[in-house]
Design a protein around this motif. Sequence first.
Motif, PDB file in Angstrom:
ATOM      1  N   GLU A 141       0.926  -1.167  -0.207  1.00 48.80           N
ATOM      2  CA  GLU A 141       0.067  -0.092   0.027  1.00 48.80           C
ATOM      3  C   GLU A 141       0.841   1.225  -0.006  1.00 48.80           C
ATOM      4  N   ALA A 142       1.975   1.086   0.744  1.00 49.08           N
ATOM      5  CA  ALA A 142       2.880   2.335   0.985  1.00 49.08           C
ATOM      6  C   ALA A 142       3.664   2.475  -0.380  1.00 49.08           C
ATOM      7  N   GLY A 143       3.582   1.535  -1.226  1.00 47.85           N
ATOM      8  CA  GLY A 143       4.266   1.463  -2.477  1.00 47.85           C
ATOM      9  C   GLY A 143       5.912   1.186  -2.255  1.00 47.85           C
ATOM     10  N   ARG A 144       6.168   0.659  -1.206  1.00 46.90           N
ATOM     11  CA  ARG A 144       7.742   0.383  -0.892  1.00 46.90           C
ATOM     12  C   ARG A 144       8.170  -1.128  -1.558  1.00 46.90           C
ATOM     13  N   ILE A 145       6.875  -1.899  -1.723  1.00 49.49           N
ATOM     14  CA  ILE A 145       7.026  -3.194  -2.486  1.00 49.49           C
ATOM     15  C   ILE A 145       5.942  -3.188  -3.679  1.00 49.49           C
ATOM     16  N   GLY A 146       6.575  -3.601  -4.652  1.00 51.04           N
ATOM     17  CA  GLY A 146       5.655  -3.842  -5.899  1.00 51.04           C
ATOM     18  C   GLY A 146       4.864  -5.171  -5.918  1.00 51.04           C
ATOM     19  N   GLN A 147       5.688  -6.215  -6.061  1.00 50.79           N
ATOM     20  CA  GLN A 147       5.146  -7.691  -6.268  1.00 50.79           C
ATOM     21  C   GLN A 147       5.703  -8.494  -5.026  1.00 50.79           C
ATOM     22  N   ILE A 148       5.010  -9.238  -4.300  1.00 49.00           N
ATOM     23  CA  ILE A 148       5.559 -10.044  -3.347  1.00 49.00           C
ATOM     24  C   ILE A 148       5.726 -11.678  -3.463  1.00 49.00           C
ATOM     25  N   GLY A 149       6.858 -12.155  -3.303  1.00 50.58           N
ATOM     26  CA  GLY A 149       6.904 -13.592  -3.782  1.00 50.58           C
ATOM     27  C   GLY A 149       7.996 -14.430  -2.671  1.00 50.58           C
ATOM     28  N   PHE A 150       8.263 -15.415  -3.210  1.00 47.71           N
ATOM     29  CA  PHE A 150       9.047 -16.242  -2.208  1.00 47.71           C
ATOM     30  C   PHE A 150      10.175 -16.982  -3.311  1.00 47.71           C
ATOM     31  N   SER A 151      11.388 -17.367  -2.736  1.00 49.98           N
ATOM     32  CA  SER A 151      12.143 -18.144  -3.260  1.00 49.98           C
ATOM     33  C   SER A 151      12.043 -19.450  -2.447  1.00 49.98           C
TER      34      SER A 151
END
Length: 395
Positions: A141-151
């Motif tokens: 929401e704050a725009g610090r992360i675009g997409q979130i994923g995991f390795s």
Amino acid sequence: MQLRTDCKNGKKLSALGFGCMRFPTSGGRIDVDASEKLILSAVQRGVNYLDTAYAYNGNEAALGEILARNPGLRDKVNIATKLPIPRCQTQDDFDTYLSRSLERLGTDRVDYYLIHNVTSVGAWERLEELGIKEWARRQKEAGRIGQIGFSYHGCEADFPTLLDSYDWDFCQIQYNYMNEHYQAGTAGLKAAAERGIPVIIMEPLLGGKLASELPAAAQTVLEQANISTDPVRLALRWVWNHPEVTLVLSGMNAMQQLDQNIETANAALPCSLTAEEARAIEIARAFIAERYKVPCTGCGYCLPCPKGVNIPMCFAAYNTSFAHGWYQGMHQYIAASGAMEGKAHFASDCVQCGACQKKCPQHIDIPKELISVKRRLQVPGLPSIVRLGTRFMTR
Ligand code: SF4
Ligand code: SF4
């Protein structure tokens, strides 16, 4: 550059991503000038995804320096970096490490943020208890992360459960023609695609084993069968052949590698592998399976060893001794000891403390395998002879 679509946000990503982990080094430090040349050349030819991690020593800062030196570069690329989960004991730690990554990279947003090296459902559940889902929502929401994923480096069985445990924007798996049934494997690749989750591929060359370390015997058989294909091109083409693959990361540290990979990426469309290439892979796969005894990718996560054992190089030497001959492996084993740098540590120095083992994404029983290394390559008296020679040379 061939582009593939991120089916979650519609972005066009270059089929080839730049894995910064293997930036060129000089004197044991990242060579920022040489890395900059590679990055600029890659971006100029269409690569738009750069992958780093908080845990890669000095890597985010080097990439940050390259971005700072080149105004406008940041907006041409997607930056991926990773949260070091073993260091996170509270929700505040998530903030701390993301903030440090942003600071090192000199940017206000990470386009693709990964939970680094999730190895089991249990590891994810621990993060859930710390409130990672709510935290990630706030960062997006704050725009610090675009997409979130995991390795991912866990087992095949846990992977679908992890895919269903959160509304992931993407995932990253180890995948190459030797790992169809290892870790997430082909089943995991298809499971992610069925759920509409983009898949980023790491280790397409299995830490180099499918490239320059391809056993000589396999190369000979390929030549005898009149299959003229370069091992690197072949391995990368096999991965890109899968339509479920969104992007393939390659850790390139020389311009020649970059040139070749870009050329391959441009031609490696989904379902474009020829029957001859498929046959070549069958041949190479059989040889490698027979000769590479320890599935070490050389990632170095297990280091440092308190006893100074260079674990990945010991395993590389061991595998070489089967793939290319005992003498070559032995030569590599002496180099792995560090004798040339004035110190010598051998597999026999391992005191079986187990500190390395829990850090290995390949789940290798490192202490046990080091015993095998010692049995095969450490002829009686070798440490004494090498240490004596080292003392003589460094006088
Ligand atoms: S188990 Fe052996 S190789 Fe691993 S950290 Fe301990 S001493 Fe080093
Ligand atoms: S032993 Fe495991 S952690 Fe160490 S370099 Fe090899 S794959 Fe990486």
